[in-house]
Write an enzyme that holds these catalytic residues in place. Structure first.
Site, PDB file in Angstrom:
ATOM      1  CE1 TYR A 260      -3.884  -2.219  -0.004  1.00 35.84           C
ATOM      2  CE2 TYR A 260      -2.482  -3.576   1.395  1.00 35.84           C
ATOM      3  CZ  TYR A 260      -3.594  -3.434   0.593  1.00 35.84           C
ATOM      4  OH  TYR A 260      -4.402  -4.512   0.372  1.00 35.84           O
TER       5      TYR A 260
ATOM      6  CB  CYS B 184     -13.655 -19.921   8.288  1.00 39.63           C
ATOM      7  SG  CYS B 184     -12.792 -21.421   7.799  1.00 39.63           S
TER       8      CYS B 184
END
Ligand SMILES: Cc1cc2nc3c(=O)[nH]c(=O)nc-3n(C[C@H](O)[C@H](O)[C@H](O)COP(=O)(O)O)c2cc1C
Length: 366
Positions: free
Chosen positions: A176, A361
Site C-alpha cells: 500500500y 471461514c
C-alpha cells in the site's frame, strides 16, 4: 502436550508505550468487507471485535481504515477520514475495554492499490509503477500531494485519539502507499522522498512527528514489510535499517510482515501451513528487527500452535504474536488454549476467507 509454562509465557502482560496489553496475543489487522455504506463501523464489525475481546485477545487491531476519501482500496472498507467516523470507533474502544482488551486502529492509504471510482479516478504512488496485470498507471505524487497525505495520516491519528482508542498502527506493509514509499522496488524517486533508506522512510517519520503533535500520548505503531519478495525490494537487511530509523523516532511498536502483489508467489498470507516448521514464516526477519530496536516487536504470519508461539516469545523472536486467519475461523482460539485445549489452530491457511461478501471461514467445519 502443552505444559503450563508454555501458555504462561503467552499470558504475561506487556506494555506498548503506556498501554497495558494483558497477554501476548494480537489480532492482526484484518479487513472485513463489512463497513457501513458511509465507511463507519457497522454492527457486524462491532460484533467481531466484541467476540475477540471476550475471548481474551490482548490487542485487537482494526481492519485497514483509509485516511482520506481516495485512499480507499477495497469495497466496504472502514474509514477514519471524516469526523463522522469517530463515534463508531469510540464505541468499539468502550466495548473491548470492558473485556480488558486494547484496541488500535490501523490507518492506511491504498496508493497503487487505490480503488478507481468516478470520484477517485487516479491512484497515486511514489513512482508510476503499475500493479502487475493492471492497466491503471498510478500517478507519481508531487511534493504537495505528499505533504497533504502526511497531514491526512496525522488528522486520522487525531481522530483516533478523540475516539479514545489505545493507539493507531500505520500500515506500511503489503504494497500500500507507505509500503511503496519504503521499498526501493516501487519508490524510484530521486528527490527528498526517495533514494537512500532515510529518504524513503522520511514520509513515515514525518507522519509520526506530525501525529505526535496532534495526538500526544497516543501509542503509534507500524506494520512493515521485512521482505517484499521481489528482486530489488525490501529484504531483511533493509528492513532492519528502516526499523532502526523508526525506533529512534520513538515508534511505539513494530509488527513484522512481508509481501507485495508483484511477488511471484503469495507471501503475506502464505498458504498450506501444515507443519511446525512452516509456522511463523517471518520469524528470522522478526528476530533481526527485534535485535536492532528497543520497542516491542510483533510477529505475524503463520502463528498456529501454542508451542511455536510460545517459542517465538521465549527465544527472543518477538514480544507479541499476531494472528489473522485462525481468528476468523476460531475467534475463541485463545479461550480454548486457556481452558487447556492445546490443539493447533484448525485454520488450514487456504485464504478462502478473502470473501468480499464479508469475511468468514468458508471451509466446512469438522
Ligand atoms: C481476509 C484478510 C484481510 C486482511 N486485511 C488486512 C488489513 O486490513 N491490514 C493488514 O495489515 N493486513 C491484513 N491482512 C493480513 C493479516 O493481517 C496477516 O498479516 C496475514 O493474514 C498473515 O497472518 P495469518 O497467517 O495469521 O493469517 C488480511 C488478511 C486476511 C486473511
Amino acid at each position: 502436550m502443552m505444559s503450563i509454562r508454555e501458555l504462561d509465557v503467552l499470558l504475561e502482560e506487556i506494555e506498548i508505550d503506556n498501554v497495558r496489553i494483558r497477554n501476548r496475543f494480537v489480532r492482526s489487522a484484518t479487513h472485513e468487507w463489512l463497513a457501513a455504506e458511509d465507511g463507519t463501523i457497522s454492527h457486524e464489525i462491532m460484533g467481531i471485535y466484541e467476540r475477540l475481546a471476550e475471548n481474551h485477545i490482548g490487542l485487537i487491531i482494526s481492519g485497514y481504515s483509509h485516511v482520506t476519501k481516495c485512499g480507499k482500496s477495497s469495497r466496504a472498507q472502514q474509514g477514519i477520514w471524516d469526523d463522522i467516523m469517530i463515534s463508531g470507533y469510540y464505541q468499539v474502544a468502550e466495548t473491548v475495554r470492558r473485556f480488558e482488551s486494547a484496541f488500535f486502529i490501523q490507518i492506511a492509504h491504498g496508493g497503487r492499490h487505490g480503488l478507481i471510482t468516478e470520484d477517485c479516478p487516479q491512484s497515486m504512488a511514489p513512482s508510476s509503477v503499475p500493479l502487475p496485470g493492471s492497466n491503471a498507471m498510478p500517478k507519481e505524487m508531487s511534493s504537495g500531494e505528499i505533504d497533504s497525505v502526511i497531514d491526512d495520516f496525522a488528522r486520522a491519528t487525531e481522530r483516533a485519539a478523540k475516539a479514545k482508542v489505545d493507539g493507531v498502527q500505520i500500515h506500511c506493509a503489503h504494497g500500500y502507499l507507505l509500503s511503496s514509499f519504503l521499498s526501493p522496488y516501487t519508490n524510484r524517486r530521486e528527490d527528498d522522498w526517495g533514494g537512500d533508506t532515510e529518504r524513503r522512510t522520511r514520509i513515515v517519520v514525518e507522519i509520526l512527528r506530525r501525529s505526535r503533535k496532534l495526538a500526544p500520548g497516543l501509542a503509534i505503531a507500524v506494520k512493515m514489510n521485512a521482505w517484499d519478495g521481489v528482486e530489488g525490494g525490501i529484504d531483511k537487511r533493509e528492513a532492519v535499517r528502516i526499523a532502526r530509523i523508526l525506533d529512534s523516532e520513538g515508534i511505539s511498536a513494530i509488527e513484522v510482515s512481508g509481501g507485495i502483489e508483484d511477488a511471484p508467489h503469495e507471501i503475506t498470507c502464505t498458504e498450506d501451513i501444515d507443519s511446525e516448521d512452516k509456522e511463523a514464516y517471518f520469524r528470522e526477519h522478526s528476530r533481526a528487527i527485534k535485535e536492532a530496536v528497543d520497542c516491542p516487536v510483533i510477529l505475524v504470519g503463520g502463528n498456529r500452535s501454542i508451542v511455536n508461539m510460545s517459542r517465538m516469545i521465549s527465544e527472543g523472536y518477538a514480544d507479541l504474536v499476531a494472528l489473522s486467519r485462525p481468528l476468523i475461523r476460531e475467534p475463541d482460539l485463545i479461550s480454548k488454549f486457556m481452558s487447556g485445549d492445546a490443539r493447533t489452530a484448525s485454520c488450514i491457511s487456504c485464504n478462502g476467507c478473502f470473501d468480499e461478501t464479508g469475511i468468514k471461514c468458508n471451509i466446512k467445519r469438522d
